[in-house]
Write an enzyme that holds these catalytic residues in place. Structure first.
Site, short mmCIF file in Angstrom:
data_model
loop_
_atom_site.label_atom_id
_atom_site.label_comp_id
_atom_site.label_asym_id
_atom_site.label_seq_id
_atom_site.Cartn_x
_atom_site.Cartn_y
_atom_site.Cartn_z
N SER A 17 19.43 -14.66 40.91
CA SER A 17 19.63 -15.23 39.57
C SER A 17 20.93 -16.05 39.44
CB SER A 17 19.59 -14.11 38.52
OG SER A 17 18.29 -13.59 38.45
N LYS A 66 15.71 -2.08 32.38
CA LYS A 66 14.96 -2.86 31.38
C LYS A 66 14.62 -2.03 30.14
CE LYS A 66 13.04 -6.28 34.52
NZ LYS A 66 11.83 -6.92 35.05
N ASP A 102 9.39 -12.14 31.66
CA ASP A 102 8.62 -12.01 32.91
C ASP A 102 7.18 -12.50 32.73
OD1 ASP A 102 10.70 -10.91 34.39
OD2 ASP A 102 10.17 -8.85 33.85
N GLY A 127 -0.54 -1.55 38.60
CA GLY A 127 0.81 -1.17 38.18
C GLY A 127 0.92 -1.12 36.67
N ASN A 151 -3.18 2.25 37.64
CA ASN A 151 -1.83 2.66 38.07
C ASN A 151 -1.89 3.99 38.80
OD1 ASN A 151 1.03 2.14 38.12
ND2 ASN A 151 1.26 3.85 36.69
P1 NDP Z 1 8.84 -0.36 37.78
O1 NDP Z 1 9.73 0.53 38.58
O2 NDP Z 1 8.99 -0.38 36.30
O3 NDP Z 1 7.31 0.01 38.11
C1 NDP Z 1 6.90 0.23 39.43
C2 NDP Z 1 5.37 0.26 39.48
O4 NDP Z 1 4.96 0.36 40.85
C3 NDP Z 1 4.75 1.46 38.76
O5 NDP Z 1 3.51 1.09 38.22
C4 NDP Z 1 4.58 2.47 39.91
O6 NDP Z 1 3.57 3.42 39.66
C5 NDP Z 1 4.15 1.53 41.00
N1 NDP Z 1 4.37 2.09 42.35
C6 NDP Z 1 5.55 2.34 42.95
N2 NDP Z 1 5.35 2.80 44.21
C7 NDP Z 1 3.99 2.85 44.40
C8 NDP Z 1 3.16 3.24 45.48
N3 NDP Z 1 3.69 3.67 46.64
N4 NDP Z 1 1.83 3.10 45.33
C9 NDP Z 1 1.29 2.65 44.17
N5 NDP Z 1 2.03 2.29 43.10
C10 NDP Z 1 3.37 2.38 43.21
O7 NDP Z 1 9.05 -1.83 38.39
P2 NDP Z 1 8.73 -3.23 37.71
O8 NDP Z 1 7.45 -3.18 37.00
O9 NDP Z 1 9.90 -3.73 36.94
O10 NDP Z 1 8.60 -4.19 39.01
C11 NDP Z 1 7.51 -4.06 39.91
C12 NDP Z 1 7.74 -5.03 41.05
O11 NDP Z 1 7.66 -6.36 40.57
C13 NDP Z 1 9.13 -4.82 41.67
O12 NDP Z 1 9.04 -4.74 43.08
C14 NDP Z 1 9.91 -6.05 41.18
O13 NDP Z 1 10.88 -6.48 42.10
C15 NDP Z 1 8.81 -7.09 40.98
N6 NDP Z 1 9.19 -8.05 39.93
C16 NDP Z 1 9.23 -9.38 40.20
C17 NDP Z 1 9.60 -10.29 39.22
C18 NDP Z 1 9.67 -11.75 39.51
O14 NDP Z 1 10.28 -12.50 38.74
N7 NDP Z 1 9.03 -12.22 40.56
C19 NDP Z 1 9.96 -9.86 37.85
C20 NDP Z 1 9.83 -8.43 37.65
C21 NDP Z 1 9.47 -7.57 38.67
P3 NDP Z 1 3.91 4.82 38.93
O15 NDP Z 1 3.87 4.54 37.46
O16 NDP Z 1 2.83 5.74 39.39
O17 NDP Z 1 5.28 5.25 39.40
#
Ligand code: NDP
Length: 281
Positions: A17, A66, A102, A127, A151
């Site tokens: 960023s 967030k 986002d 997710g 999810n």
């Molecule tokens: P969060 O931590 O809020 O959510 C993570 C999500 O991933 C949850 O739904 C979680 O499920 C799921 N998850 C984690 N590990 C596993 C696994 N091993 N198997 C299945 N599901 C899994 O993160 P964010 O939503 O903020 O971000 C998600 C991804 O998106 C990140 O890697 C982030 O870097 C990317 N991102 C990219 C952006 C961009 O501008 N390109 C902007 C925002 C995010 P559960 O609820 O079961 O824990």
């Protein structure tokens, strides 16, 4: 005092960023003081307070803050309220105003950069974390036909769907039922599962049809596993989250500086070095 801007996260050293906002600033002839500030959970509010006292007027917020950012805002945009998550803070007097960019960033990348028409598409969203909550309403607003959210923790998918308030058009399903969901024109990976180096996506091929676009919100190494599945499944479009990253930043920049930056040159610069990027706003 100079106006200051920052991205707060933990970790945050890898963040692109500062580079993106500096590039937007030089394009628009604005000197931008934008830094990455590492704040551990529990220290975010104090760090933000110190930032404001030192001239901080705008901030991006990334993992894991967030939801904390959402909670401390006095005013919120409608989309941030719906998402329950904030990635953009704007100082108004002594208070913070919050937005989430986002979702609109993803929609802009898919429609403007990749030329996808989202209207009428069945969409599978994998997710239900902070980014999924921002992306879901933006997709519904973009005119998709149906949104199915799956999810790992099913209760969070249910909560996301409840927050959308569109029972006929947005629904949650279990991960184990993926084989029974039919096919989709858009499949979005909004999980952070790919951050695990040994991650593998074993999604059924029955999800894919001749129009399917597969999109990973992640980029760099964290996107390798899902995009490998998408290519093997012969998805028509295979797109990572780099364009979304630039577009959500442009949306924040516009709110702070009241001018919309051009994103293509910045996107191309990042794309050139994309192989070496680690994921995260
Ligand atoms: P969060 O931590 O809020 O959510 C993570 C999500 O991933 C949850 O739904 C979680 O499920 C799921 N998850 C984690 N590990 C596993 C696994 N091993 N198997 C299945 N599901 C899994 O993160 P964010 O939503 O903020 O971000 C998600 C991804 O998106 C990140 O890697 C982030 O870097 C990317 N991102 C990219 C952006 C961009 O501008 N390109 C902007 C925002 C995010 P559960 O609820 O079961 O824990």
């Amino acid at each position: 005092m100079t106006d200051r801007y920052a991205v707060f996260g933990h970790p945050v050293a890898h963040s692109r960023s500062p580079q993106i906002h500096a590039a937007f600033g030089s394009q628009e002839g604005i000197t931008v003081d934008y830094r990455a500030i590492d704040a551990a959970p529990g220290q975010f509010e104090d760090a933000l307070e110190a930032f404001a006292a030192d001239g901080g007027v705008g901030a991006n917020v990334t993992l894991p803050h967030k939801e904390a950012a959402f909670a401390l805002c006095t005013t919120l945009t409608a989309r941030a309220r719906r998402a329950g998550s904030v990635n953009t803070l704007l100082r108004k007097g002594e208070r913070w105003h919050g937005d989430t960019t986002d979702g609109i960033g993803l929609v802009r990348d898919l429609t403007d950069r990749h030329g996808l028409d989202l209207r009428g598409r069945r969409v599978l969203l994998l997710g239900a974390g902070g980014s999924a909550r921002s992306v879901a309403p933006a997709l519904l607003d973009a005119g998709i036909l149906e949104l199915v959210v799956v999810n790992r923790t099913p209760e969070r998918a249910d909560e996301l769907i409840d927050a959308m308030g569109e029972p006929g058009r947005a629904l949650s399903r279990y991960w184990d039922d993926l084989r029974e969901l039919g096919d989709f024109e858009l499949i979005i990976n909004a999980t952070s599962a790919g951050r695990d180096r040994d991650a593998e996506f074993k999604l059924p091929l029955s999800l894919v049809n001749s129009l399917t676009a597969a999109v990973d919100l992640n980029y760099g190494e964290a996107a390798i596993a899902f995009l490998a599945w998408a290519r093997a499944a012969e998805c028509r479009n295979v797109i990572d989250g780099l364009g979304m990253l630039v577009e959500q930043a442009a949306e924040s920049f516009q709110q702070w500086h009241e001018v919309r930056p051009q994103t293509d040159a910045v996107y191309q610069t990042l794309r050139t070095g994309a192989a070496s990027l680690s994921d995260g706003a």
